[in-house]
Each structure stands twice: as C-alpha cells, then as structure tokens.
Design an enzyme around this catalytic site. Sequence first.
Site, PDB file in Angstrom:
ATOM      1  N   ASP A 170      -3.296  -9.273  -6.246  1.00 56.44           N
ATOM      2  CA  ASP A 170      -2.488  -8.534  -5.282  1.00 56.44           C
ATOM      3  C   ASP A 170      -2.977  -7.083  -5.259  1.00 56.44           C
ATOM      4  O   ASP A 170      -3.162  -6.466  -6.320  1.00 56.44           O
ATOM      5  CB  ASP A 170      -1.013  -8.590  -5.690  1.00 56.44           C
ATOM      6  CG  ASP A 170      -0.097  -8.026  -4.622  1.00 56.44           C
ATOM      7  OD1 ASP A 170       0.436  -8.825  -3.847  1.00 56.44           O
ATOM      8  OD2 ASP A 170       0.078  -6.796  -4.578  1.00 56.44           O
ATOM      9  N   ILE A 171      -3.205  -6.551  -4.060  1.00 55.59           N
ATOM     10  CA  ILE A 171      -3.656  -5.159  -3.945  1.00 55.59           C
ATOM     11  C   ILE A 171      -2.497  -4.231  -4.302  1.00 55.59           C
ATOM     12  O   ILE A 171      -1.400  -4.346  -3.741  1.00 55.59           O
ATOM     13  CB  ILE A 171      -4.164  -4.860  -2.527  1.00 55.59           C
ATOM     14  CG1 ILE A 171      -5.345  -5.783  -2.169  1.00 55.59           C
ATOM     15  CG2 ILE A 171      -4.592  -3.398  -2.399  1.00 55.59           C
ATOM     16  CD1 ILE A 171      -5.841  -5.620  -0.745  1.00 55.59           C
ATOM     17  N   ASN A 178      -1.560   1.558   3.890  1.00 53.13           N
ATOM     18  CA  ASN A 178      -1.263   1.444   5.325  1.00 53.13           C
ATOM     19  C   ASN A 178      -0.566   2.699   5.852  1.00 53.13           C
ATOM     20  O   ASN A 178      -0.909   3.217   6.924  1.00 53.13           O
ATOM     21  CB  ASN A 178      -0.384   0.221   5.575  1.00 53.13           C
ATOM     22  CG  ASN A 178      -1.180  -1.045   5.806  1.00 53.13           C
ATOM     23  OD1 ASN A 178      -2.360  -0.990   6.156  1.00 53.13           O
ATOM     24  ND2 ASN A 178      -0.559  -2.188   5.609  1.00 53.13           N
ATOM     25  N   ASP A 187      -6.583  -3.162   6.805  1.00 51.70           N
ATOM     26  CA  ASP A 187      -7.317  -4.399   7.105  1.00 51.70           C
ATOM     27  C   ASP A 187      -8.699  -4.387   6.460  1.00 51.70           C
ATOM     28  O   ASP A 187      -9.170  -5.409   5.945  1.00 51.70           O
ATOM     29  CB  ASP A 187      -7.458  -4.571   8.618  1.00 51.70           C
ATOM     30  CG  ASP A 187      -6.154  -4.973   9.286  1.00 51.70           C
ATOM     31  OD1 ASP A 187      -5.189  -5.301   8.573  1.00 51.70           O
ATOM     32  OD2 ASP A 187      -6.104  -4.953  10.536  1.00 51.70           O
ATOM     33  N   GLU A 209      -1.177  -8.913   1.298  1.00 48.71           N
ATOM     34  CA  GLU A 209      -2.246  -8.432   0.414  1.00 48.71           C
ATOM     35  C   GLU A 209      -2.381  -9.297  -0.834  1.00 48.71           C
ATOM     36  O   GLU A 209      -2.950  -8.882  -1.829  1.00 48.71           O
ATOM     37  CB  GLU A 209      -1.969  -6.983   0.005  1.00 48.71           C
ATOM     38  CG  GLU A 209      -0.749  -6.763  -0.860  1.00 48.71           C
ATOM     39  CD  GLU A 209       0.552  -6.617  -0.087  1.00 48.71           C
ATOM     40  OE1 GLU A 209       1.512  -6.070  -0.650  1.00 48.71           O
ATOM     41  OE2 GLU A 209       0.623  -7.062   1.076  1.00 48.71           O
TER      42      GLU A 209
END
Length: 298
Positions: A170-171, A178, A187, A209
Amino acid sequence: MHIVIVDSSRVVLKVITGLLEPRGHVVNTFTDSAAACAFLEETPSVRVLITSLEVRPMTGLELCWSARLLAEARRPLYVITMSSARKARNLAEALDSGADDFIEKPPGAEELHARLRAAERLTTMQDELIRLAETDSLTGLLNRRAFFARVGAVAERAGNHGTLSAVFADIDHFKRINDEHGHDVGDAAIRAVSDLLGAQGIAGRLGGEEFAVVLPGLSLAAAEAVAGRLRLQIRDLRIRGTRGPVRLTCSFGVSTWCEGDSVTALTKRADIALYEAKTTGRDRVVSAETDIVLARAG
C-alpha cells in the site's frame, strides 16, 4: 496459430498438417480424442481445434463440448468439426455441441485457410475482450476479480504441500500525494509502483493505492526478501511533479501458504500484516507468520 487436429486416420492428419505448417501454423495431431482433450486443457496457447466427428474414445461431439467448456473459462478457442458426410443433422448437432464451424473431410486448401482466417479474427477479438475484462486500465495489472481467480487456480495446483507466498502493498500517505501534487502525479505514482510489482509474480491492483503479488514457489523468507527489495526500490523512485520530484514509500504485509490453507486465509493474513505495517510506522515489511506472532507474544 497453434492448432490441434483430431482424426482417426493418420493420412487425413498428414494431409491437413501439410496444408497448415507451410503457412506458419503450429500443429499437434491426435488419433485419440481423450489425449487431445487432455492436451487442450494443459496447453492454453491452442487457439483452434479441428476435430472429426468420427473419433474415439470421446466422440467428436463430446470433444466439442469439452472444448467449449474450456473456452467459457475465459480462454479463446475456436472449434471446427469435420465429417465426410455433410448432413444437416451432423451440422446441427456439431453447432449445438459447441462447434463454431463445420467443414467437409478432407478439406480443400482455400476453404480451410479462409475458415482459419475467420478463426484468427474471432480469437483475437476474444483475447482483447478478456484482457479488457481482467486488466486494471491504469496499471495493466490484473484487476481484483481476475487476480483472485488466477491465484485460486495457482493454489489449487499447489495443493496442501505447495510453496506459495503473498505480498500485499500500500502506498503510504497517498491522499497527501493527490492533495499536494494532483491526481496526475498520483496516477503516475501508482503506475510506477505497479511496474515494479508486476515484474515479481502474479500481481494485481486491489483498489486505489493497494496492490498484491502472489509468488508461486517462494518460501516466507524469500517473499520477505522480495518485499524488502521492493520497499527500497520504491523509496528510490522519483515521480515528476510540477514543484519538483515527488518521493514516496510503501508498506508491505507478507504471508505464506500453510497445510490446509485457502486463498482467503492466505490473503487475509497478508492484509493483516499490511495493516500492522501501516499502523506501526509505515515504510516497513511485516510478516504475518513471524513479526505479528512475536509482537503478540511479547
């Protein structure tokens, strides 16, 4: 194209093969329809089945039906039946049993090649439709449904004693990326991470994400090493932003297959380990089988 031909006569097989191989087709021939069916199941590269109705031990109609079931399992496969007796009843039975086309035996060269061109057009379209249905449009990874379907098939082959590990990723602070840099940069970050993950194993974007990679044949220790390398590679990424390069990190959860396990249990443990990594500092690799157990024991 890869083509399978089934007929009780080796002469017929030789004649049809002689028409196809000079055109660059890969051809496998069978006089035993059951052996041909087993080969089709094991060889997803086959795009066309050409079978006589007069074969054994499975009849041509039974082979058509079995091939159609394979095609319905999200696999392009075009079925052409052959018969030396072109009767309306034969044609109707073949089409009702899942055949796409019907040709007289032995086929003429021009007619055979024309029907194969039609087969190539159709299977190419089917390939594209399957790709669109199974692929995440932003990253090119498997989408959630296709990922779990693929992992289910791999786990079934692995059985109780197979070696299989899962890595969830997971980012970290993705909403901040964002909010501060815009969705285009977000993106780009997702694509950059997915490119690294997609090179490791069976990879999917589970949503937003969050990603998952299943690693057939890898032990827990090997999967932890993969996750560790990915963590460092992602730290080294620089995403182009309007205010300069954007850095990011990822958290990872790792689990491995246990005897009597299920895909649901395997991935649930990886997800729990990922949650542990996120809540204990991020930019970490946590293993469901070691780190969490040790933490709870302490």
